[in-house]
Enzyme design. Structure first.
Site, PDB file in Angstrom:
ATOM      1  N   ASP A 132      50.905  34.462  27.205  1.00 48.12           N
ATOM      2  CA  ASP A 132      49.912  33.459  27.163  1.00 48.12           C
ATOM      3  C   ASP A 132      49.329  33.304  28.498  1.00 48.12           C
ATOM      4  O   ASP A 132      49.994  32.914  29.578  1.00 48.12           O
ATOM      5  CB  ASP A 132      50.734  32.122  26.772  1.00 48.12           C
TER       6      ASP A 132
ATOM      7  N   GLU B 156      54.404  38.248  23.205  1.00 48.59           N
ATOM      8  CA  GLU B 156      52.934  37.361  23.416  1.00 48.59           C
ATOM      9  C   GLU B 156      52.878  36.704  24.787  1.00 48.59           C
ATOM     10  O   GLU B 156      54.001  36.628  25.569  1.00 48.59           O
ATOM     11  CB  GLU B 156      53.272  36.132  22.661  1.00 48.59           C
TER      12      GLU B 156
END
Ligand SMILES: *[C@@H]1O[C@H](CO)[C@@H](O)[C@H](O)[C@H]1NC(C)=O
Length: 453
Positions: free
Chosen positions: A225, A223
């Site tokens: 961000d 992930e």
């Protein structure tokens, strides 16, 4: 047609076969959200669209769309004796253009997405949620970002303390899992296949299987961000995993806090982040023109993924941030603590130094650091636009004080200017029912090609 499926098209086929029945499934619509892909010669439009996550959709019997697969207590025991059978017996409902707005609070004017915090409908209250970028009807837009930059305009002016209007990438499968999991024939068209570095266990469907009471079963993936923010604070973070791609986890691999395995799972749940306020720059980002980056106005957020040798093949070594506002390029701010260099971007050295100063576990390094994140970027990641509230920490990790009993004079404890009692979802629903986030102008391309210096 046994062995089918978990989808709406199936419901429509049944409707055609069996004539009109009650609770007819809806044909899926996708919100227009065109992006640009750029290089030194200019930008070209791509006709990308937005789909809402599968998890918030109604699930019906694929054979009879008047029968819901979910009951008040859980799952219909006939349709759903086990997770795979349930996925095969049930269909995800489509959502039409009116439904995107009236049920989920998501609208497009053809270029800009507005996403509301709270939307009341006959289905109940919808609270933000997750939207994914599609390249075509059945495929997510995969971004391979090494030696490239990603740019998006965000408007966080209507997001108070405690909300998070995020822009991030996760390593979902491009087709939403259809080819990997035959029990999922709905796919990206219906927003299936979410995963992230927290290895969520709450999702209704994981790896083509409806999660009927399995405990500590989750779905992990890398992930990135790009932007987690409200009008008071912002940060950008990477979370890498030792697993590759979409990875169903069980037990220790999921890294559950409940079993004391936070650092024993496959993903770096803490991540390595650069937030201006947390790096002790309190005048950099905020809701008026006295701040360098003014969150009362739209902000162009540029993120550059630099490799060690400036080629697409080299290892990822740096994630740089720039902003553009009112035709001015604004450099990222610098770390402002004694004892460590004044870094202005994310590198492994930056992560190591601030984690040591803040007394945090350098899990990012144990999970492979930026090089490992770069490998996920090579495989391709899916863009997520997400508006959320936070029941467990009230978003204090982003905009307030965390840990709650920390000493604010200790480096890293203050994350933003928000009061310690802000961000409580109950109060937020009362006070900010009209909050929303706005996104536009996604651009992707070679370094320095998506904005004007
Ligand atoms: C991008 O622009 C910056 C600032 O002018 C410059 O330092 C850098 O070398 C440029 N990078 C590329 C790959 O053009």
């Amino acid at each position: 047609m046994k062995g089918a499926l978990f989808l709406l098209v199936w419901s429509l086929i049944c409707w055609v076969c069996h004539g009109q029945q009650g609770g007819i499934a809806t044909e899926e619509y996708h919100l227009p959200f065109p992006m640009q892909s750029c290089d030194s010669s200019g930008c070209q439009e791509e006709a990308t669209t937005i789909v809402i996550d599968a998890d918030v959709r109604q699930m019906y019997s694929a054979a009879d769309s008047s029968v819901s697969c979910q009951t008040g207590q859980g799952w219909d025991s006939e349709l759903c004796p086990d997770g795979i059978t349930c996925a095969e017996n049930c269909a995800l409902d489509g959502i039409d253009e009116a439904g995107y707005q009236s049920i989920y609070g998501a609208t497009s004017d053809g270029e800009t997405i507005d996403f509301k915090y709270l939307t009341e409908s006959s289905y109940g209250t919808s609270i933000g949620g997750r939207l994914y970028l599609l390249a075509s009807e059945n495929e997510y837009r995969l971004f391979k970002m090494k030696n490239r930059e990603f740019t998006i305009d965000v408007d966080t002016s209507q997001l108070p303390c405690g909300l998070n209007g995020a822009v991030f990438f996760v390593e979902m499968e491009g087709d939403g899992g259809v080819s990997s999991y035959p029990s999922n024939s709905a796919g990206a068209k219906y927003g299936t296949g979410y995963c992230d570095a927290q290895c969520p266990t709450y999702l209704r469907v994981i790896a083509g299987e409806v999660n009927i009471g399995q405990s500590n079963y989750g779905i992990c993936c890398g992930e990135l961000d790009i932007w987690e923010a409200n009008s008071a604070a912002q940060t950008y973070t990477f979370h890498t995993c030792t697993s590759e791609g979409y990875y169903p986890c069980q037990g220790v691999d999921c890294g559950s806090d409940a079993t004391g395995d936070h650092y024993n799972g496959v993903c770096d749940k803490d991540g390595c982040e650069f937030g201006a306020y947390r790096m002790n720059q309190h005048e950099y980002y905020g809701p008026d023109s006295s701040f360098d980056v003014d969150s009362s106005q739209p902000i162009t957020v540029v993120t550059q993924f630099l490799t060690e040798d400036g080629t697409d093949e080299g290892d990822l070594v740096e994630m740089r941030r720039l902003y553009v506002q009112n035709n001015q390029v604004i450099r990222n701010t610098r770390v402002n603590f004694e004892g460590i260099p004044d870094y202005d971007s994310i590198t492994d050295e930056f992560c190591n130094d601030y984690k040591e100063l803040f007394g945090e576990v350098p899990d990012f390094a144990a999970k492979g650091g930026l090089q490992s994140m770069g490998e996920a970027l090579d495989r391709g990641m899916v863009l997520v636009l997400c508006l959320w509230e936070d029941y467990s920490n009230h978003m204090q990790w982003l905009d307030g004080i965390s840990p709650a009993d920390g000493d604010p004079s200790d480096p890293g404890v203050l994350r933003g200017p928000c009061p310690a009692d802000s961000g409580r979802p109950g109060q937020m629903h009362q006070n900010y029912p009209d909050a929303y986030v706005r996104y536009s102008n996604v651009k992707f391309g070679t370094i320095n090609s998506t904005f004007t210096l």
